[in-house]
Design an enzyme around this catalytic site. Structure first.
Site, mmCIF file in Angstrom:
data_model
loop_
_atom_site.group_PDB
_atom_site.id
_atom_site.type_symbol
_atom_site.label_atom_id
_atom_site.label_comp_id
_atom_site.label_asym_id
_atom_site.label_seq_id
_atom_site.Cartn_x
_atom_site.Cartn_y
_atom_site.Cartn_z
ATOM 1 N N GLY B 63 0.779 -1.235 0.000
ATOM 2 C CA GLY B 63 0.000 0.000 0.000
ATOM 3 C C GLY B 63 0.809 1.283 0.000
ATOM 4 N N SER B 64 0.210 2.301 0.587
ATOM 5 C CA SER B 64 0.674 3.672 0.430
ATOM 6 C C SER B 64 2.108 3.909 0.878
ATOM 7 C CB SER B 64 -0.232 4.592 1.227
ATOM 8 O OG SER B 64 0.338 5.870 1.292
ATOM 9 N N SER B 65 2.779 4.783 0.124
ATOM 10 C CA SER B 65 4.158 5.121 0.456
ATOM 11 C C SER B 65 4.235 6.064 1.656
ATOM 12 C CB SER B 65 4.864 5.722 -0.764
ATOM 13 O OG SER B 65 4.068 6.684 -1.390
ATOM 14 N N SER B 66 3.094 6.580 2.147
ATOM 15 C CA SER B 66 3.094 7.355 3.387
ATOM 16 C C SER B 66 3.314 6.455 4.595
ATOM 17 C CB SER B 66 1.757 8.077 3.588
ATOM 18 O OG SER B 66 1.631 9.121 2.669
#
Lengths: 414, 139
Positions: B63-66
């Site tokens: 999922g998200s790179s954050s």
């Protein structure tokens, strides 16, 4: 494993290019060792995910670089922040996020980043060319740049994206290398639900299925609707990167590295073949909703990733007629807002009861006025994340379903 | 009896704790509440499990790179895992742990295990990670 450093890398590390570049390069070298890269490569552009305030760490990192006199060395765009700097009155979260978030956005500007504040930088003038080596973060931006534009980036995370921008260098591994861009999995869409009038739903369903089943392996997809457009591919990539770790897909006949199946597979056989039929796609879309049809709604949210001008072009005829009885939000960016104003569409949207959210997005920050009930969206990514992020129930549907539901105040299907 | 398994260091350090074995990869962003260390991804089989102070065992990132920021923030607040064992290299997890170490001196070793050892690792109730000489996981 040791990394081969060029004279540029050595100079960055030694502090000759300033303290911030040295700090960034030191982190990059350790990162490159962890991912198994053997050397670095020059990049042409960077896109920074870290301007969204996720706690004190976000500010501590960037303020450290500002205090060291940091300056980006390549054109660098910014992803969404935590506040809409154009409509600050929309924010009703905590002071910590409001002040910290705004400071974080400004601090990135002090490093020389361009204040685009969008998750769709590829739909602005900062559109990388085919084959360009770049360091992009934000999962949907990454998958779009790799897949639809044929630029080359890995799934860079917060912090490393900025280190690449401050040095102009990225570790040469993964999807920077041509042979690693080969599709491993063939995804054959064998049939589509005939009742789906638009390609968007099919693309969200295929994207979700790919995310769940391919993880980070590169898929080649055949059988997407002939009407599939750039915004549909954007939606496909966004949900694939949310449900999985997809950083690159090839849509045969649609994306630039996949004129044929053989090109996408680089002449090799696929390791796995996944077949998707109409019933699978219908079920995937059905499961994106956490509430049944007929459920009362408190809002509709569109534009995750940020709405493009052509998506507004599809929305405009739908808003004529009676006003929605619930809040309707559309997330988009400054360049699109300028064009909406020029065309007189901003006023028409406002009169039709639509709230435009700029610089940020409804599921990453406190913008939505009423979260007491279910929210409808046409974004597979929004549907995937919102229940966990902002604790709402979600209904997923087409753009036309969303507008009709906004008028009815409950989930309706056309 | 202690079994010592070879591993690859992604982020250096040592830790020993009870495990939290995830049956599916987790995206920290949208999946982890950094204030409580609790898994909030409602689609995840281990929803509501708390990873604070435990060795997180997960095949891969997702999922998200954050996710890097969320992990680093959890480590800053002291709600993050004590260490992480992965089967596939993951840049986002690695960077999150690296930045927490760099900015705050908070250690969360991240190591890569081998496929052959995975059954033993996921079956263990507690693990020790040590990357000092040669990275190792102890059961």
């Amino acid at each position: 494993m040791s990394i081969a450093l060029s004279s540029v890398d050595e100079s960055l590390l030694s502090g000759e290019q300033g303290g911030a570049a040295a700090f960034a390069m030191r982190l990059l070298v350790r990162f490159a060792e962890a991912v198994g890269a053997e050397r670095f490569v020059d990049i042409e552009a960077a896109h920074i995910d870290g301007c969204l305030y996720l706690g004190q760490v976000s500010l501590d990192f960037v303020e450290h670089l500002v205090s060291l006199g940091g300056r980006v060395r390549v054109p660098t765009t910014l992803n969404v922040g935590s506040v809409d700097l154009i409509h600050p009155e929309l924010f009703h979260g905590s002071d910590e996020v409001s002040h910290g978030g705004a400071r974080l956005m400004r601090a990135h500007e002090e490093l020389g980043c361009v204040p685009t504040f969008t998750c769709a930088p590829y739909q602005t003038i900062f559109r990388p060319r085919f084959g360009a080596q770049i360091a992009w973060a934000e999962s949907n931006a990454i998958v779009f740049a790799n897949s639809v534009l044929g630029a080359r980036t890995n799934r860079y995370g917060d912090f490393i994206d900025l280190c690449c921008a401050l040095t102009g260098r990225a570790p040469y591994y993964g999807l920077h290398i041509g042979e690693n861009r080969r599709a491993r999995i063939l995804v054959e869409v064998e049939s589509l639900p005939e009742e789906w009038a638009e390609a968007g739903l099919a693309c969200v369903a295929v994207g979700h299925a790919i995310g769940r089943r391919c993880g980070d392996r590169v898929p080649a997809i055949t059988g997407l609707p002939v009407s599939t457009n750039e915004d549909d591919l954007k939606a496909l990539g966004a949900v694939a990167a949310s449900a999985g770790a997809v950083a690159l897909f090839h849509a045969v006949g649609l994306t630039p590295e996949a004129p044929t199946i053989e090109a996408a597979l680089q002449g090799r056989a696929p390791e796995e073949v996944i077949r998707l039929r109409a019933a699978d796609l219908r079920e995937t879309v059905h499961k994106l909703s956490t509430v049944p049809d007929g459920t009362p709604l408190t809002a509709v949210s569109l534009g995750t990733p940020h709405f493009s001008l052509s998506e507004f072009g599809r929305l405009m005829p739908l808003i004529d007629g009676s006003r929605p009885v619930i809040d309707v939000y559309v997330n988009t960016h400054r360049a699109v807002l300028d064009e909406l104003q020029r065309r007189g569409w901003e006023e028409r949207l406002r009169e039709a009861g639509v709230t435009l959210v700029i610089d940020t997005c409804t599921y990453v920050t406190a913008v939505m006025r009423d979260l007491s009930g279910a929210v409808m969206t046409n974004s597979g990514k929004w549907a995937y994340y919102a229940p966990g992020n902002i604790g709402v129930d979600v209904a997923f549907g087409s753009l036309a379903d969303c507008v009709a539901s906004a008028r009815a105040g409950k989930v309706v299907r056309l | 009896m202690t079994v010592r398994l070879r591993a690859t260091t992604l982020v250096a350090g040592s830790a020993a704790a009870e495990t939290l074995v995830l049956s599916e990869p987790l995206s920290f962003w949208g999946g982890l509440d950094s204030a409580s260390g609790r898994i909030i991804d409602q689609w995840h089989p281990q929803k509501n499990a708390v990873m604070s102070g435990r060795i997180l065992v997960m095949r891969a990132g997702r999922g998200s790179s954050s996710g890097s920021s969320v992990l680093a923030e959890a480590l800053r607040r002291g709600t993050g895992p004590a260490g992480i064992v992965l089967l596939a290299r993951d840049a986002i997890v690695t960077v999150g742990a690296m930045v927490a170490a760099e900015l705050y001196g908070k250690s969360c070793p991240v190591v890569l295990a081998s496929e052959a050892d995975w059954m033993a690792i996921t079956g263990a109730g507690s693990l020790a990670i040590d990357t000092q000489d040669e990275a190792a996981i102890e059961i």
